[in-house]
Design a protein around this motif. Structure first.
Motif, short mmCIF file in Angstrom:
data_model
loop_
_atom_site.label_atom_id
_atom_site.label_comp_id
_atom_site.label_asym_id
_atom_site.label_seq_id
_atom_site.Cartn_x
_atom_site.Cartn_y
_atom_site.Cartn_z
N ILE A 117 0.88 -1.17 0.00
CA ILE A 117 0.00 0.00 0.00
C ILE A 117 0.93 1.22 0.00
N VAL A 118 0.85 1.98 -1.09
CA VAL A 118 1.82 3.04 -1.35
C VAL A 118 1.11 4.39 -1.42
N PRO A 119 1.59 5.38 -0.65
CA PRO A 119 0.99 6.71 -0.74
C PRO A 119 1.46 7.40 -2.02
N VAL A 120 0.58 8.21 -2.59
CA VAL A 120 0.94 8.96 -3.79
C VAL A 120 0.59 10.43 -3.62
N VAL A 121 1.33 11.27 -4.30
CA VAL A 121 1.00 12.68 -4.39
C VAL A 121 -0.01 12.84 -5.52
N GLY A 122 0.22 12.09 -6.60
CA GLY A 122 -0.66 12.11 -7.76
C GLY A 122 -0.36 10.92 -8.65
N MET A 123 -1.12 10.81 -9.74
CA MET A 123 -0.92 9.75 -10.72
C MET A 123 -1.06 10.36 -12.10
N ASP A 124 -0.39 9.74 -13.05
CA ASP A 124 -0.54 10.22 -14.42
C ASP A 124 -1.58 9.39 -15.17
N GLU A 126 -1.30 6.96 -17.08
CA GLU A 126 -0.98 5.52 -17.08
C GLU A 126 -1.19 4.89 -15.69
N TRP A 127 -1.70 5.64 -14.74
CA TRP A 127 -1.86 5.20 -13.35
C TRP A 127 -0.50 4.90 -12.72
N LYS A 128 0.49 5.67 -13.12
CA LYS A 128 1.82 5.54 -12.52
C LYS A 128 2.00 6.61 -11.45
N ARG A 129 2.79 6.27 -10.46
CA ARG A 129 2.94 7.09 -9.25
C ARG A 129 3.74 8.36 -9.50
N ILE A 130 3.20 9.43 -8.98
CA ILE A 130 3.94 10.68 -8.83
C ILE A 130 4.10 10.85 -7.33
N GLY A 131 5.34 10.77 -6.87
CA GLY A 131 5.61 10.88 -5.44
C GLY A 131 6.27 12.21 -5.14
N PHE A 132 7.13 12.22 -4.14
CA PHE A 132 7.80 13.45 -3.74
C PHE A 132 9.06 13.73 -4.54
N GLY A 133 9.42 12.84 -5.47
CA GLY A 133 10.53 13.12 -6.37
C GLY A 133 11.86 12.50 -5.99
N LYS A 134 11.89 11.68 -4.96
CA LYS A 134 13.15 11.04 -4.56
C LYS A 134 13.35 9.68 -5.23
N GLY A 135 12.27 9.07 -5.72
CA GLY A 135 12.37 7.79 -6.43
C GLY A 135 12.59 6.57 -5.55
N MET A 136 12.39 6.70 -4.25
CA MET A 136 12.67 5.59 -3.34
C MET A 136 11.79 4.37 -3.59
N TYR A 137 10.48 4.60 -3.77
CA TYR A 137 9.59 3.46 -4.05
C TYR A 137 9.92 2.83 -5.39
N ASP A 138 10.21 3.65 -6.40
CA ASP A 138 10.55 3.11 -7.72
C ASP A 138 11.79 2.22 -7.64
N LYS A 139 12.81 2.67 -6.95
CA LYS A 139 14.04 1.88 -6.81
C LYS A 139 13.78 0.61 -6.01
N PHE A 140 12.97 0.72 -4.96
CA PHE A 140 12.67 -0.46 -4.15
C PHE A 140 12.00 -1.54 -4.99
N PHE A 141 10.94 -1.18 -5.72
CA PHE A 141 10.20 -2.18 -6.50
C PHE A 141 11.01 -2.69 -7.68
N TYR A 142 11.85 -1.84 -8.26
CA TYR A 142 12.71 -2.27 -9.37
C TYR A 142 13.66 -3.38 -8.92
N ARG A 143 14.12 -3.29 -7.69
CA ARG A 143 15.10 -4.26 -7.17
C ARG A 143 14.47 -5.56 -6.65
N LEU A 144 13.15 -5.58 -6.49
CA LEU A 144 12.48 -6.81 -6.05
C LEU A 144 12.51 -7.83 -7.19
N ASP A 145 12.63 -9.09 -6.85
CA ASP A 145 12.64 -10.12 -7.89
C ASP A 145 11.25 -10.75 -8.07
N TYR A 146 10.23 -10.10 -7.57
CA TYR A 146 8.84 -10.53 -7.72
C TYR A 146 7.98 -9.27 -7.69
N LYS A 147 6.70 -9.41 -8.03
CA LYS A 147 5.82 -8.25 -8.02
C LYS A 147 4.62 -8.48 -7.11
#
Length: 178
Positions: A117-124, A126-147
Motif C-alpha cells: 500500500i503506497v501513498p501517492v501525491v498524484g498519478m498520471d 498511465e496510473w503511474k505514481r507521482i511521489g515526492f521526487g526522490k524515487g525511493m519506491y521506484d528503486k525499491f520495487f525495481y530491485r524486487l525479484d517478484y511483483k
C-alpha cells in the motif's frame, strides 16, 4: 520537458492535498482505511507493506494496529542508501530524513510481501505514481525479484490526463481513495 510537467503537476497536487481541512482529512482517512481493510480481507493478504503517514497522506496507523492484532505481518519502509528496505512495524518511531518517521532498523529476514500500500501525491494517465521526487519506491520495487499487488492510496484523487511518468515509475494494480 516531461520532467518539468511532472514537477509542476507534483506541486499542484501537494497544494491541493495541503488545502484539505482538518475535519475533511479525518473523514477521508476513515473512509479510505475502511476500504483498505475490506480489500485486505477480501484477498486475505498476510504480508503487507504499509507506510508511516505524513500529514498530507492517508493516516493508515489505525489500519496497522488492526492488522497487527489479526496477526498479519506489517512492514514499513526504512530508508537505506538511495531507497529503503522493509522492517517490521514496531514502536517507538523516530523522525528521520525528510521528516519521515521510522521504527528502529531490524536485521530480520522477512518473507515476500503480497501487498504494498503506497501513498501517492498524484498519478498520471498511465496510473503511474507521482511521489515526492526522490524515487525511493521506484528503486525499491525495481530491485524486487517478484511483483506484489500494488495499491496506491490518496486523500483526494489527483490524476493527470497525460503521461508524466518514466518507464521505471511504479504502476498501481488498484487505487483506493475516499
Amino acid at each position: 520537458m516531461k520532467e518539468n510537467h511532472k514537477s509542476d503537476f507534483r506541486k499542484s497536487c501537494i497544494k491541493r492535498l495541503e488545502f484539505s481541512s482538518r475535519f475533511l482529512k479525518l473523514y477521508k482517512d476513515k473512509k479510505t482505511v475502511e476500504k483498505l481493510e475490506k480489500f485486505i480481507e477480501l484477498y486475505n493478504f498476510k504480508n503487507i507493506l504499509l507506510y508511516i503517514p505524513m500529514d498530507m497522506e492517508v493516516n493508515v496507523l489505525p489500519l496497522i494496529n488492526k492488522l497487527r492484532k489479526k496477526q498479519i505481518n506489517v512492514f514499513v519502509p526504512f530508508m537505506y542508501k538511495d531507497s529503503f528496505k522493509l522492517v517490521k512495524y514496531r514502536l517507538p518511531l523516530q523522525k528521520k530524513r525528510f521528516g519521515i518517521r521510522e521504527p528502529n532498523n531490524s536485521f530480520c529476514v522477512h518473507p515476500k510481501i503480497d501487498l504494498a500500500i503506497v501513498p501517492v501525491v498524484g498519478m498520471d494517465k498511465e496510473w503511474k505514481r507521482i511521489g515526492f521526487g526522490k524515487g525511493m519506491y521506484d528503486k525499491f520495487f525495481y530491485r524486487l525479484d517478484y511483483k506484489p499487488t500494488i495499491v496506491f492510496t490518496q486523500l483526494t484523487l489527483c490524476k493527470a490526463n497525460k503521461t508524466l511518468s518514466n518507464k521505471y515509475d511504479i504502476q498501481a494494480d488498484f487505487v483506493i481513495t475516499n
